[in-house]
Scaffold this motif. Structure first.
Motif, PDB file in Angstrom:
ATOM      1  N   GLY A 183     137.994  55.165 -12.965  1.00 34.50           N
ATOM      2  CA  GLY A 183     139.293  54.823 -12.378  1.00 34.50           C
ATOM      3  C   GLY A 183     139.102  53.760 -11.301  1.00 34.50           C
ATOM      4  O   GLY A 183     138.050  53.118 -11.245  1.00 34.50           O
ATOM      5  N   LYS A 184     140.120  53.634 -10.474  1.00 34.37           N
ATOM      6  CA  LYS A 184     140.113  52.579  -9.450  1.00 34.37           C
ATOM      7  C   LYS A 184     138.922  52.687  -8.502  1.00 34.37           C
ATOM      8  O   LYS A 184     138.289  51.700  -8.136  1.00 34.37           O
ATOM      9  CB  LYS A 184     141.416  52.644  -8.635  1.00 34.37           C
ATOM     10  CG  LYS A 184     142.272  51.430  -8.875  1.00 34.37           C
ATOM     11  CD  LYS A 184     143.620  51.404  -8.201  1.00 34.37           C
ATOM     12  CE  LYS A 184     143.724  51.920  -6.786  1.00 34.37           C
ATOM     13  NZ  LYS A 184     145.091  52.288  -6.412  1.00 34.37           N
ATOM     14  N   THR A 185     138.633  53.955  -8.136  1.00 32.35           N
ATOM     15  CA  THR A 185     137.551  54.165  -7.176  1.00 32.35           C
ATOM     16  C   THR A 185     136.188  53.840  -7.790  1.00 32.35           C
ATOM     17  O   THR A 185     135.301  53.314  -7.116  1.00 32.35           O
ATOM     18  CB  THR A 185     137.583  55.622  -6.673  1.00 32.35           C
ATOM     19  OG1 THR A 185     138.937  55.958  -6.379  1.00 32.35           O
ATOM     20  CG2 THR A 185     136.758  55.801  -5.438  1.00 32.35           C
ATOM     21  N   TYR A 186     136.039  54.150  -9.068  1.00 35.59           N
ATOM     22  CA  TYR A 186     134.809  53.819  -9.796  1.00 35.59           C
ATOM     23  C   TYR A 186     134.636  52.299  -9.786  1.00 35.59           C
ATOM     24  O   TYR A 186     133.544  51.775  -9.519  1.00 35.59           O
ATOM     25  CB  TYR A 186     134.926  54.354 -11.223  1.00 35.59           C
ATOM     26  CG  TYR A 186     133.706  54.168 -12.097  1.00 35.59           C
ATOM     27  CD1 TYR A 186     132.765  55.177 -12.233  1.00 35.59           C
ATOM     28  CD2 TYR A 186     133.517  52.986 -12.819  1.00 35.59           C
ATOM     29  CE1 TYR A 186     131.654  55.026 -13.056  1.00 35.59           C
ATOM     30  CE2 TYR A 186     132.406  52.820 -13.636  1.00 35.59           C
ATOM     31  CZ  TYR A 186     131.483  53.839 -13.761  1.00 35.59           C
ATOM     32  OH  TYR A 186     130.395  53.679 -14.576  1.00 35.59           O
ATOM     33  N   ASP A 187     135.743  51.590 -10.026  1.00 38.77           N
ATOM     34  CA  ASP A 187     135.679  50.118 -10.023  1.00 38.77           C
ATOM     35  C   ASP A 187     135.289  49.582  -8.650  1.00 38.77           C
ATOM     36  O   ASP A 187     134.571  48.589  -8.537  1.00 38.77           O
ATOM     37  CB  ASP A 187     137.039  49.532 -10.446  1.00 38.77           C
ATOM     38  CG  ASP A 187     137.431  49.982 -11.850  1.00 38.77           C
ATOM     39  OD1 ASP A 187     136.526  50.423 -12.590  1.00 38.77           O
ATOM     40  OD2 ASP A 187     138.629  49.912 -12.184  1.00 38.77           O
ATOM     41  N   LYS A 188     135.757  50.266  -7.620  1.00 34.59           N
ATOM     42  CA  LYS A 188     135.385  49.853  -6.258  1.00 34.59           C
ATOM     43  C   LYS A 188     133.875  50.022  -6.059  1.00 34.59           C
ATOM     44  O   LYS A 188     133.210  49.166  -5.460  1.00 34.59           O
ATOM     45  CB  LYS A 188     136.145  50.708  -5.231  1.00 34.59           C
ATOM     46  CG  LYS A 188     135.813  50.373  -3.792  1.00 34.59           C
ATOM     47  CD  LYS A 188     136.584  51.289  -2.834  1.00 34.59           C
ATOM     48  CE  LYS A 188     136.349  50.952  -1.374  1.00 34.59           C
ATOM     49  NZ  LYS A 188     134.976  51.079  -0.926  1.00 34.59           N
ATOM     50  N   ALA A 189     133.350  51.121  -6.615  1.00 34.66           N
ATOM     51  CA  ALA A 189     131.904  51.351  -6.495  1.00 34.66           C
ATOM     52  C   ALA A 189     131.127  50.235  -7.200  1.00 34.66           C
ATOM     53  O   ALA A 189     130.123  49.739  -6.682  1.00 34.66           O
ATOM     54  CB  ALA A 189     131.537  52.723  -7.075  1.00 34.66           C
ATOM     55  N   VAL A 190     131.635  49.815  -8.365  1.00 37.65           N
ATOM     56  CA  VAL A 190     130.985  48.707  -9.083  1.00 37.65           C
ATOM     57  C   VAL A 190     131.035  47.445  -8.216  1.00 37.65           C
ATOM     58  O   VAL A 190     130.034  46.737  -8.046  1.00 37.65           O
ATOM     59  CB  VAL A 190     131.670  48.456 -10.446  1.00 37.65           C
ATOM     60  CG1 VAL A 190     131.094  47.209 -11.128  1.00 37.65           C
ATOM     61  CG2 VAL A 190     131.504  49.675 -11.354  1.00 37.65           C
ATOM     62  N   ALA A 191     132.214  47.202  -7.622  1.00 31.76           N
ATOM     63  CA  ALA A 191     132.365  46.020  -6.762  1.00 31.76           C
ATOM     64  C   ALA A 191     131.416  46.083  -5.565  1.00 31.76           C
ATOM     65  O   ALA A 191     130.977  45.051  -5.048  1.00 31.76           O
ATOM     66  CB  ALA A 191     133.818  45.900  -6.295  1.00 31.76           C
TER      67      ALA A 191
END
Ligand SMILES: NC(=O)C1=CN([C@@H]2O[C@H](COP(=O)(O)OP(=O)(O)OC[C@H]3O[C@@H](n4cnc5c(N)ncnc54)[C@H](O)[C@@H]3O)[C@@H](O)[C@H]2O)C=CC1
Ligand SMILES: CC(=O)[C@](C)(O)C(=O)O
Ligand SMILES: [Mg+2]
Ligand SMILES: [Mg+2]
Length: 347
Positions: free
Chosen positions: A63-71
């Protein structure tokens, strides 16, 4: 451990001098630290530990938070995993979901807690209120906490600036005989300036009181009361906001942070000093009964109950947004937005 005199009471404190980063790294050299949850504390703690040289992975649902972790540089399949996989790989499990969400995920976490692993919290909540949360760790794992005394956002910012937020630490269960060292090593690893000792019950009780009290709840209440009185007496929003909030955060609190209340007073006019010295006790006396009521409500676990039932509702996030918007849209904080935009560094 350093013995520090806090205004007449001597307490145990761990500093970075006596437990340097090298000792922390050595203590945890064989551990894989799995940070479960990437909300507010998750990013702060995991990024600080990564940059301090620890072996850290993140477990976060997609989700959004996972994408933030990738970023933020966590690599899927290498250092970023679905929660179950991270739980499998980790030897120190950092349970950094919101306290209410921890209840739901606990059976999954518990299943992954093989003998010899460690369970790490940043709050005494789950374990202290075990009758409500069901969080009862198995006997053959170490259980400890490091609770940064501030937002994960500040933990990260201060670390990046080369400073450190202080944290409390506590060991709940020492299965390995080395839980205390591991706990302190984690505390140093996440970027604590220094660590003071507590236990799970005291941590959660003081924390719930503080955030409902002077740190968050009481401060907004006092701001609102003064702002309303000024407005009711014909003062403009900008004047009311400046005399209630802006001057406090921009000018006076930094002085308190630097050198204490008396020093802040000493740097204000004698007129201000006279008034402040005369008025602080009436304010203390007026609010103390509310603080006593608050502490009692924490002690009887009423606050824990409210927190769990409210935070577990499926529409909690939407309702929360409505309540936050009420603050944001209030005249006082709208005036605040305008005032902030006028700060020279923003224009
Ligand atoms: N927010 C802060 O700065 C501070 C928090 N703490 C403590 O740290 C711990 C973590 O708190 P926060 O960082 O505020 O949490 P948060 O609410 O910001 O983070 C929640 C995380 O859990 C995930 N999540 C939520 N529900 C889930 C579910 N049902 N299943 C799987 N994942 C789920 C979200 O995706 C997010 O990554 C808590 O024990 C809190 O009391 C301690 C000091 C300060
Ligand atoms: C930031 C902190 O330490 C709090 C206020 O206790 C919390 O976010 O729970
Ligand atoms: Mg706190
Ligand atoms: Mg808290």
């Amino acid at each position: 451990m350093a013995q520090i005199n806090f205004g007449g009471t001597v307490e145990n404190v761990v500093t970075r001098e006596e437990f340097p980063l090298e000792t922390a790294l050595e203590t945890l050299k064989n551990e894989t630290i799995a940070v479960i949850g990437y909300g507010v504390q998750g990013p702060g703690q995991s990024l600080n530990m990564r940059e301090n040289g620890f072996n850290v992975i993140v477990g976060q649902r997609k989700g959004k938070t996972y994408d933030k972790a990738v970023a933020d540089g966590w690599v899927p399949g290498e250092t970023l995993f679905e929660i179950e996989e991270a739980l499998e790989k980790g030897t120190i499990i950092c349970f950094l979901l919101s306290d209410a969400a921890q209840i739901e995920l606990w059976p999954t976490v518990k299943a992954a807690l093989k003998p010899g692993k460690s369970l790490y919290f940043s709050h005494g909540f789950g374990v202290t209120y075990k009758e409500k949360t069901g969080i009862v760790p198995p006997a053959d794992v170490d259980v400890f906490l490091v609770a940064p005394k501030g937002s994960g956002t500040s933990l990260r910012r201060l670390f990046v600036e080369g400073k450190g937020l202080n944290s409390s630490f506590a060991v709940y269960q020492d299965a390995s005989g080395n839980a205390r060292n591991k706990c302190i090593a984690m505390g140093i690893g996440v970027g604590s300036g220094y660590l003071f000792e507590t236990d799970f019950y005291k941590e959660v009780t003081s924390d719930l009181t503080g955030e409902r009290g002077t740190l968050m709840g009481a401060i907004q209440g006092i701001f609102a009361a003064q702002y309303e009185v000024l407005r009711a007496n014909g003062h403009s929003p900008s004047e009311a906001f400046n005399e209630t909030v802006e001057e406090l955060t921009q000018s006076l609190m930094p002085l308190v942070a630097e050198n204490g209340m008396d020093w802040m007073y000493a740097n204000c006019s004698t007129t201000a000093q006279r008034g402040a010295l005369d008025w602080w006790k009436p304010f203390r006396d007026a609010t103390k009964p509310v603080f006593e009521q608050l502490y009692n409500s924490v002690k009887t676990q009423e606050q824990a109950e409210i927190s769990i039932t409210r935070n577990s509702q499926p529409d909690y996030r939407e309702k929360l947004e409505v309540e936050l918007a009420e603050l944001r849209d209030s005249e006082m904080w709208q005036a605040g937005a305008a005032v902030r935009n006028l700060r020279p560094e923003r224009s």
